[in-house]
Scaffold this active site. Sequence first.
Site, PDB file in Angstrom:
ATOM      1  N   HIS A  52       3.712   0.984  -6.453  1.00 26.40           N
ATOM      2  CA  HIS A  52       4.990   1.114  -6.166  1.00 26.40           C
ATOM      3  C   HIS A  52       5.808  -0.155  -5.777  1.00 26.40           C
ATOM      4  O   HIS A  52       7.042  -0.090  -6.266  1.00 26.40           O
ATOM      5  CB  HIS A  52       4.959   1.791  -4.660  1.00 26.40           C
ATOM      6  N   GLU A  53       5.089  -1.028  -5.504  1.00 27.56           N
ATOM      7  CA  GLU A  53       5.975  -2.346  -5.391  1.00 27.56           C
ATOM      8  C   GLU A  53       6.188  -2.859  -7.033  1.00 27.56           C
ATOM      9  O   GLU A  53       7.441  -3.569  -7.023  1.00 27.56           O
ATOM     10  CB  GLU A  53       5.084  -3.503  -4.740  1.00 27.56           C
ATOM     11  N   GLU A  74      14.248   3.711  -2.726  1.00 27.84           N
ATOM     12  CA  GLU A  74      12.866   4.174  -2.519  1.00 27.84           C
ATOM     13  C   GLU A  74      12.695   5.632  -3.183  1.00 27.84           C
ATOM     14  O   GLU A  74      11.538   5.864  -3.657  1.00 27.84           O
ATOM     15  CB  GLU A  74      12.677   4.303  -1.204  1.00 27.84           C
ATOM     16  N   TYR A 134      12.284   7.907   0.867  1.00 28.76           N
ATOM     17  CA  TYR A 134      11.232   7.828  -0.228  1.00 28.76           C
ATOM     18  C   TYR A 134      10.828   9.283  -0.707  1.00 28.76           C
ATOM     19  O   TYR A 134      10.657   9.394  -1.842  1.00 28.76           O
ATOM     20  CB  TYR A 134       9.897   7.543   0.768  1.00 28.76           C
ATOM     21  N   ARG A 150       0.198  -3.028  10.297  1.00 31.89           N
ATOM     22  CA  ARG A 150       1.317  -2.144   9.263  1.00 31.89           C
ATOM     23  C   ARG A 150       1.975  -1.077  10.164  1.00 31.89           C
ATOM     24  O   ARG A 150       1.064  -0.158  10.795  1.00 31.89           O
ATOM     25  CB  ARG A 150       0.432  -1.543   8.289  1.00 31.89           C
ATOM     26  N   HIS A 183       9.484  -1.250  -8.126  1.00 29.36           N
ATOM     27  CA  HIS A 183      10.616  -1.811  -7.414  1.00 29.36           C
ATOM     28  C   HIS A 183      11.125  -2.819  -8.049  1.00 29.36           C
ATOM     29  O   HIS A 183      12.390  -3.204  -8.077  1.00 29.36           O
ATOM     30  CB  HIS A 183      10.196  -2.564  -5.965  1.00 29.36           C
ATOM     31  N   GLY A 195       2.959  -1.843   3.947  1.00 28.47           N
ATOM     32  CA  GLY A 195       1.996  -1.469   3.002  1.00 28.47           C
ATOM     33  C   GLY A 195       2.283  -2.537   1.793  1.00 28.47           C
ATOM     34  O   GLY A 195       1.358  -3.358   1.538  1.00 28.47           O
ATOM     35  N   ASP A 240      17.132   0.047   9.804  1.00 25.51           N
ATOM     36  CA  ASP A 240      15.682   0.123   9.651  1.00 25.51           C
ATOM     37  C   ASP A 240      15.384   1.785   9.868  1.00 25.51           C
ATOM     38  O   ASP A 240      14.519   2.511   9.721  1.00 25.51           O
ATOM     39  CB  ASP A 240      14.770  -0.701  10.639  1.00 25.51           C
ATOM     40  N   GLN A 247       9.631 -12.028   6.613  1.00 19.90           N
ATOM     41  CA  GLN A 247      10.164 -10.353   5.968  1.00 19.90           C
ATOM     42  C   GLN A 247      11.589 -10.205   6.516  1.00 19.90           C
ATOM     43  O   GLN A 247      12.049 -10.042   7.407  1.00 19.90           O
ATOM     44  CB  GLN A 247       9.251  -9.323   6.894  1.00 19.90           C
ATOM     45  N   GLU A 272       8.271  -5.715  -2.134  1.00 19.79           N
ATOM     46  CA  GLU A 272       8.621  -5.988  -3.528  1.00 19.79           C
ATOM     47  C   GLU A 272       9.495  -7.187  -3.553  1.00 19.79           C
ATOM     48  O   GLU A 272       9.958  -7.395  -4.824  1.00 19.79           O
ATOM     49  CB  GLU A 272       9.449  -4.860  -3.889  1.00 19.79           C
TER      50      GLU A 272
END
Length: 625
Positions: free
Chosen positions: A310-311, A333, A398, A570, A314, A283, A390, A154, A286
């Site tokens: 959503h992804e 976002e 968003y 998550r 992206h 969740g 972050d 990630q 992308e």
Amino acid sequence: MKYPLILLFAIALSCFNCASEKEPVEIKTFVEEPHSFAIPNKAYINHLDLDIEVDFDSQTIKGSATYDITNNNASEIVLDSKFLDIKSVKADGKETSFRLGDFDEFLGQALYIDIKNDTKTIKVFYETTEQTEALQWLDPQQTADKTHPFLFTQGQAILTRTWIPIQDSPQIRITYNATVKVPTELMAVMSAENPKEKNPVGFYHFQMKQPISPYLIALSVGNLEYRAISNRTGVYAETSMIDKVQNEFSEMDNMLKAAEALYGTYAWEQFDVIVLPPSFPFGGMENPRLTFATPTLIAGDKSLTSVIAHELAHSWSGNLVTNSTWNDFWLNEGFTVYFEIRIMEALYGKERADMLALIGRQDLEDEIEDLKDTPESTQLKLNLKNENPDDGMNSIAYDKGYLFLRTLEETAGRDKFDVFLKSYFTTNAFTTLTTEDFVNYLNTQLLEPNNIKFNTEEWIYKPGIPSNAVVITSDKFDIAERFLEQFLKLNEVDTALTNHWTTQEWVHFIRNFPETITPEQMALLDNAFDFTNSGNSHIAMVWFEQSIIHDYIGNDVDKNIASFLTQVGRRWYVETLFKAYKKADKVEEALSIYKETRGNYHSVTAGTIDLLLNYTSEDSTSKVE
């Protein structure tokens, strides 16, 4: 025609002089980057050849990263590195000296590499360590099949530097090739052109032809299968999950067609999704050509697939047109939430789209309340210098970003706004933009040509929500509220009134429980609808949140909450429930659970909860103020 000898000599000399003159190197101009040590205006990378081996026994990745670089007459190139063991470095094939700078908690260390002013390639030999934050190594018991280990990366926001030495800024766009060696019983996939079946000798070769930002370089290794949904969409998952995943995401191709109809041709050829083990912290992520997704989306009824929309969105906003720095994260976002909701509207109607938007508006109100002591954190354009990027990945980027664009749409008119947005993606494809770049584009391409007055500066650079924000309503949410009022008044549940409710209606219903609701009333609802055992992760999360806050312990809800926090990594879900424990003054109970579950979480999730609960180690006495 024959030329005089003297003329031929002159032509030859002229051509020799032209060839011998060094062509000027075109150097991009980069903006100041608070989250990278790189100095790309002197030298920057533009292509990566990655050659690595994934070793599950030692839980390390080792190998080399070779870069083609653009060199502006520099004597040094600077990469980002964190928790990596740098073995040696070569410049144009020859050993060169390097050094690591001072360690920073968020940024790691600068990797300074000596080069010549005409150096064209660098090669770094390295190995990851047990502190590497981007990687999560899972034992078989932490997977769906329980038979093989698993690895995933990630990278967002600045974690790619923890598994690859790199210039880890979103404004650095690179192409890449990779050769990855894994155990023969496992398959490797990346954010690139991917295999559809296992390689019998465990060697996988990847190519990403389009330039992407480093946070989008991703790798996953496990006992995977692939199922096609269409000629350009498909899914990867472990064997025991593959049928469910294929069924849940069967509408992916329809989503892709709806997206293209809105804002232009999909630029990445293939759109696949891999469902990872439960510890995946988001969740979805992308990563180009291969979205990484959480198994919490598998509800059995396709009710949570807006995350896939959503992804997919992206692929335009974020991957195609990217924020230059993490201070501009809302450009990724906010646009993506807007695009996601437009896809959902095209496929499922305006009613469902408005319910999704209204849930987001509620999340935004909650976020603004949480950030009331730092109102500057509610601006779209942030200043995250000396902070973890972050910290800016919340509902402001968003949902305030979405609300800004939705208000622009209603002000300009949808037709004009769609023309503008499509041109925005096309004109700026494969580039990175700052907020100021966007504002200039908005002014020159939409507002000024149409004589539209709009409070752009207030939306972007001021805290809170401007007064001209569009008002989103939902008749179905009104009905859910009336049902709740009737229940609270009569203490009776008429289940027939909730037939065919969507996930959004249930979430809205549960989230609107008043402070005065009693455990006995929650028991009535639980007995009628079995919320405690819900197979829908979003409904379960909001129900567990209310159960913690309102001291409801019936139907083994405490046991189910602990199980949920053990099985789900998550971050949004985990943080929501631990925040509820904190709000309810149940910190010791939260810590007791967290000590048991922390080892299941990716570093992204664990880092967030560590701060929330002021947790330092398994053995420490933690204190929440």
